[in-house]
Motif scaffolding. Sequence first.
Motif, PDB file in Angstrom:
ATOM      1  N   GLU A  18       0.795  -1.244   0.000  1.00 28.34           N
ATOM      2  CA  GLU A  18       0.000   0.000   0.000  1.00 28.34           C
ATOM      3  C   GLU A  18       0.819   1.281   0.000  1.00 28.34           C
ATOM      4  O   GLU A  18       0.533   2.200  -0.775  1.00 28.34           O
ATOM      5  CB  GLU A  18      -0.953   0.027   1.185  1.00 28.34           C
ATOM      6  N   ASP A  28      -1.078  -5.267   2.636  1.00 28.82           N
ATOM      7  CA  ASP A  28      -1.480  -4.121   3.444  1.00 28.82           C
ATOM      8  C   ASP A  28      -0.776  -4.275   4.797  1.00 28.82           C
ATOM      9  O   ASP A  28      -1.121  -5.153   5.583  1.00 28.82           O
ATOM     10  CB  ASP A  28      -2.998  -4.054   3.624  1.00 28.82           C
ATOM     11  N   ASP A  61      -3.911  -2.682   8.108  1.00 28.17           N
ATOM     12  CA  ASP A  61      -5.273  -2.393   7.658  1.00 28.17           C
ATOM     13  C   ASP A  61      -6.073  -1.998   8.898  1.00 28.17           C
ATOM     14  O   ASP A  61      -6.180  -2.785   9.851  1.00 28.17           O
ATOM     15  CB  ASP A  61      -5.900  -3.615   6.977  1.00 28.17           C
ATOM     16  N   ASP A 105      -6.422  -4.442   0.276  1.00 32.78           N
ATOM     17  CA  ASP A 105      -7.423  -4.545   1.347  1.00 32.78           C
ATOM     18  C   ASP A 105      -8.148  -5.896   1.293  1.00 32.78           C
ATOM     19  O   ASP A 105      -8.584  -6.406   2.328  1.00 32.78           O
ATOM     20  CB  ASP A 105      -8.528  -3.478   1.193  1.00 32.78           C
TER      21      ASP A 105
HETATM   22 CA    CA Z   1      -6.376  -1.108   3.981  1.00 33.73          CA
END
Ligand code: CA
Length: 266
Positions: A68, A85, A88, A213
């Motif tokens: 990310e 990620d 998260d 995600d």
């Molecule tokens: Ca996320």
Amino acid sequence: MLDPGRELKFAVKAAKEAGKILLNGLEQKLQIEYKGVIDLVTDIDRESQGCILTILKEEFPNHKFIAEEGADLDLLNSEKVWLIDPLDGTTNYAHGYRCFCISIAYSEGGILKAGVIYDPCADELYSAEKDKGAYLNGRKLNVSRTDELNRSLLITGFPYDIRESQVNNLGLFNHIIMKAQAVRRDGSAALDLAYLAAGRFDGFWELKLHPWDIAAGAIIVEEAGGTVTNFSGGRMGLDAFEVLATNGRIHDALLSEISSVPRDKW
Ligand code: CA
Ligand code: IPD
Ligand code: CA
């Protein structure tokens, strides 16, 4: 649990190491930067990402990585690609709300092969490999058996552009909350999907998510016997604008409720 493949083994190792960083960071004063009005990133997101990438790149030097913080989405169609990620639920994390996780998935030839979601606060590690089932700390996972929307506990989330965009999930939320037993919003899409795989939620929907995600959560839910599609019931691409994931039994009912809300009112 069957012997894990190499990718899963190192995804677990990376997630657990990153988990230590997240737990340590909870005790520290965070350095916070804003990517948008309400979209923040902390120094711990970056530290966690660095740790995961170091472990995986050393083991898989020829693979591609989409993580990310500084992601290159052009790599999405690469033959062997990881979707990461490192934290998260950053907003939760920054407030000390212990609902966040690490999400790591591996995709080969456009097919998700392995996924790991790790909740370091609960020390819960969710994992799956293609056609080998989903597990929580080594125990096999199954989605719930709820078959009525009226009796379903659902979970959703809202995009970071909620203030600027009309398509912000408030329309869908207002509609669906009247049809379900209850709807939650917990702030970590990956953990939402892991909970769905564990039978704690019956369904999840959200708009405008990113591959990092949802990738690990998607394979974990499917391997736990659930269904993951777009809002038309078709295959969910990793660059999905819309994700609907359920225990399978309430999928058609939720699709039908979503289709009754005009797209520009989502
Ligand atoms: Ca996320
Ligand atoms: C966010 C969380 C949240 C979802 C957001 C995501 P981040 O990820 O998953 O639940 O509603 O759309 O971007 O920013 O905490 O990694
Ligand atoms: Ca993140």
